[in-house]
Design an enzyme around this catalytic site. Structure first.
Site, PDB file in Angstrom:
ATOM      1  CE  LYS A  59      -3.750  -2.521   2.112  1.00  8.46           C
ATOM      2  NZ  LYS A  59      -4.325  -3.099   3.327  1.00  8.46           N
ATOM      3  CD  GLN A 103      -3.292  -4.840   6.473  1.00  7.95           C
ATOM      4  OE1 GLN A 103      -3.092  -3.867   5.757  1.00  7.95           O
ATOM      5  NE2 GLN A 103      -4.042  -5.857   6.085  1.00  7.95           N
ATOM      6  CG  ASP A 126      -9.919  -0.433   5.295  1.00 10.39           C
ATOM      7  OD1 ASP A 126     -10.008  -0.644   4.072  1.00 10.39           O
ATOM      8  OD2 ASP A 126      -9.433  -1.238   6.104  1.00 10.39           O
TER       9      ASP A 126
END
Ligand code: NAP
Length: 289
Positions: A59, A103, A126
């Site tokens: 990422k 994450q 997200d």
């Protein structure tokens, strides 16, 4: 016996992703050329899971390739929920950070929901904060989950008619199954959401004009589950003895489906691309640019 007379297009998610990233790079480049701060994504990794470490590296690399900034906060596997919350709070207050991604999975004892709820919704790239998820449900403008956004981009790029289509989504996770179902429904598909307790899954799938498999069960979807001409989106990734396998028997889908995403260079590159796009969207909303 399935009719295999159709020409099935294997989706090139990488090429599609690269085209979108080129546009994003040009937009970021315009801000840089004007002497403005460029968008910045912050990634948080707690623990030492090698797969997670590799995902966050990917990422960050994707950010730098299009000229975006990326910063990283790492915590040990022994980190507490409070430790992670403090990092999130620091990033919320950091004016130079536009997007925050924590994450998953988190170390045991840390609630992913509590962490998601602590992220500033304006930086929720997200899309797991209850406000962000709620806005998607209500149909108000919002950042949205990256994999579902990538799936819709693929369907649009390959000119798959969503309106009035029968869409079947296997999987009801907060990150894929639920948001993609909502997005398809918003585009006027008739959506059936399936899960591990669904009866007659094969028969349900056989009705699908659009079939999205987001399960994590290798090759669950067989050739005789697929309606002739269906668009088949394989989200699943399972590691079988070092080999990555999708949820769909892709070879079996050939000649039956209209399009099928391969488990490599399919949905994956689009997911990261939508994360970059979300970060740019958050930057614009925050800076008024
Ligand atoms: P998840 O949270 O584990 O959810 C899996 C879903 O599949 C659950 O709703 C579960 O039902 C359902 N399910 C499990 N076994 C089933 C079966 N035999 N029949 C029907 N439904 C079944 O997974 P996720 O986070 O959505 O991820 C799904 C897969 O996509 C994983 O392989 C993941 O690695 C992959 N993924 C890929 C990308 C990408 O960018 N390529 C992004 C995200 C995820 P219940 O709700 O009843 O338990």
């Amino acid at each position: 016996m399935a009719d295999r007379t159709r020409q099935t297009i294997v989706v090139d998610g990488l090429a599609l992703a690269q085209g979108i990233r080129k546009q994003l790079a040009e937009e970021v480049g315009r801000y840089a050329a004007a002497g403005k701060r460029v968008p910045c994504l912050a990634v948080v990794l707690a623990g030492d899971d090698p797969a997670s470490a590799s995902y966050i590296m990917g990422k960050q690399r994707a950010c730098s390739r299009i000229g975006m900034d990326a910063i990283e906060r790492r915590l040990p596997a022994s980190a507490s929920e409070q430790d992670v919350l403090l990092v999130v709070e620091e990033l919320n207050l950091n004016d130079a950070v536009d997007g925050i991604l924590v994450q998953l999975p988190l170390p045991e004892g840390i609630s992913a929901n509590e962490i998601a709820a602590a992220i500033d919704p304006a930086k929720d790239v997200d899309a797991l904060h209850p406000t962000t998820a709620g806005k998607l449900l209500l149909g108000t403008p919002t950042l949205a989950a990256c994999t579902p956004l990538g799936i819709i981009e693929i369907l649009d790029h390959y000119e798959i008619e969503i309106e009035a289509a029968n869409a079947v989504v296997i999987g009801r996770s907060n990150i894929v199954g639920k948001p993609v179902s909502l997005m398809l429904q918003r585009r006027n598909a008739t959506v059936t959401m399936c899960h591990s307790k669904t009866r007659n899954l094969r028969e349900v799938c056989q009705q699908a004009d659009i079939l999205v498999a987001a399960v994590g069960v290798p090759r669950l979807v067989k050739a005789d589950w697929i309606k002739a001409g269906a668009a088949v989106i394989d989200v699943g990734v399972s590691n079988i003895d070092g080999t990555l396998v999708g949820d769909v028997d892709t070879d079996g889908a050939m000649g039956i489906a209209s399009i099928v995403t391969p488990h490599r260079r399919g949905v994956g590159p689009m997911t990261i691309t939508m994360l970059l796009r979300n970060t740019l969207t958050a930057y614009r909303a925050r800076t008024g640019e």
